[in-house]
Design a protein around this motif. Structure first.
Motif, mmCIF file in Angstrom:
data_model
loop_
_atom_site.group_PDB
_atom_site.id
_atom_site.type_symbol
_atom_site.label_atom_id
_atom_site.label_comp_id
_atom_site.label_asym_id
_atom_site.label_seq_id
_atom_site.Cartn_x
_atom_site.Cartn_y
_atom_site.Cartn_z
ATOM 1 N N PRO A 1 -54.628 -21.579 38.869
ATOM 2 C CA PRO A 1 -55.772 -22.372 39.312
ATOM 3 C C PRO A 1 -57.075 -21.583 39.133
ATOM 4 N N CYS A 2 -58.144 -22.300 38.876
ATOM 5 C CA CYS A 2 -59.471 -21.709 38.692
ATOM 6 C C CYS A 2 -59.923 -21.027 39.990
ATOM 7 N N GLU A 3 -60.556 -19.847 39.856
ATOM 8 C CA GLU A 3 -61.044 -19.137 41.039
ATOM 9 C C GLU A 3 -62.244 -19.838 41.665
ATOM 10 N N LEU A 4 -62.962 -20.628 40.885
ATOM 11 C CA LEU A 4 -64.172 -21.275 41.393
ATOM 12 C C LEU A 4 -63.885 -22.617 42.061
ATOM 13 N N CYS A 5 -63.063 -23.456 41.405
ATOM 14 C CA CYS A 5 -62.883 -24.813 41.934
ATOM 15 C C CYS A 5 -61.438 -25.106 42.355
ATOM 16 N N GLY A 6 -60.499 -24.250 41.995
ATOM 17 C CA GLY A 6 -59.118 -24.441 42.407
ATOM 18 C C GLY A 6 -58.323 -25.374 41.512
ATOM 19 N N GLN B 1 -57.824 -29.557 33.973
ATOM 20 C CA GLN B 1 -58.680 -30.445 34.761
ATOM 21 C C GLN B 1 -60.139 -30.026 34.678
ATOM 22 N N HIS B 2 -60.487 -29.239 33.644
ATOM 23 C CA HIS B 2 -61.854 -28.771 33.459
ATOM 24 C C HIS B 2 -62.515 -29.479 32.281
ATOM 25 N N HIS B 3 -63.827 -29.401 32.275
ATOM 26 C CA HIS B 3 -64.608 -29.955 31.159
ATOM 27 C C HIS B 3 -64.383 -29.063 29.937
ATOM 28 N N PHE C 1 -65.064 -25.480 31.358
ATOM 29 C CA PHE C 1 -66.034 -25.285 32.423
ATOM 30 C C PHE C 1 -65.666 -26.143 33.619
ATOM 31 N N CYS C 2 -65.975 -25.620 34.817
ATOM 32 C CA CYS C 2 -65.760 -26.405 36.033
ATOM 33 C C CYS C 2 -66.651 -27.643 35.981
ATOM 34 N N TRP C 3 -66.110 -28.761 36.504
ATOM 35 C CA TRP C 3 -66.941 -29.945 36.696
ATOM 36 C C TRP C 3 -67.718 -29.714 37.975
#
Ligand SMILES: [Zn+2]
Length: 131
Positions: A18-23, A28-30, A41-43
């Motif tokens: 999972p992403c450290e910024l958004c989980g 599931q990212h842009h 990139f995080c949405w």
């Protein structure tokens, strides 16, 4: 691993963490690919709503510049259950009441009770025949 093989991998196979910024996971990212390979990139919350609306045929017009769909499309059910009648099941309490009326042994009372439960009568009689 060759570059061609790496291009065939799904983002989730490359990095399942999972992403450290958004989980969210990487898929599931842009995704942005300017020829150097995909970048993810995080949405932000506004982007996420945009992504949901773009994926929904009822709301995509908000971002595509197309004319809004007719109201019957925008207000439609896209769950796939449209057209199917709602499922009805005789409640257990009605089955219990049927058994009480049945056990009372009065055919007239049973006939009246069944007439007063038209939605349940076919299933109850079928249940009686199966027993
Ligand atoms: Zn993220």
């Amino acid at each position: 691993m060759s570059l061609a093989a790496a291009d065939d991998l799904l983002p989730l196979e490359i990095d399942p963490r999972p992403c450290e910024l958004c989980g969210r996971t990487i898929d599931q990212h842009h995704c942005q690919d300017d020829g150097e390979g995909p970048l993810f990139f995080c949405w932000d919350d506004g982007d996420l709503v945009t992504a949901w609306e773009l994926a929904d045929p009822r709301d995509a017009w908000r971002h595509t510049g197309e004319a809004p769909s007719p109201a019957h499309v925008r207000n439609s059910d896209i769950s796939g259950s449209a057209g199917r009648p709602p499922q009805y099941r005789t409640p257990q309490a009605t089955i219990d009441a049927f058994r009480i009326v049945l056990d009372a042994g009065n055919p007239d009372r049973l006939a009246t009770w069944l007439r007063n439960h038209p939605a349940d009568a076919p299933a109850l009689l079928e249940m009686l025949e199966a027993a």
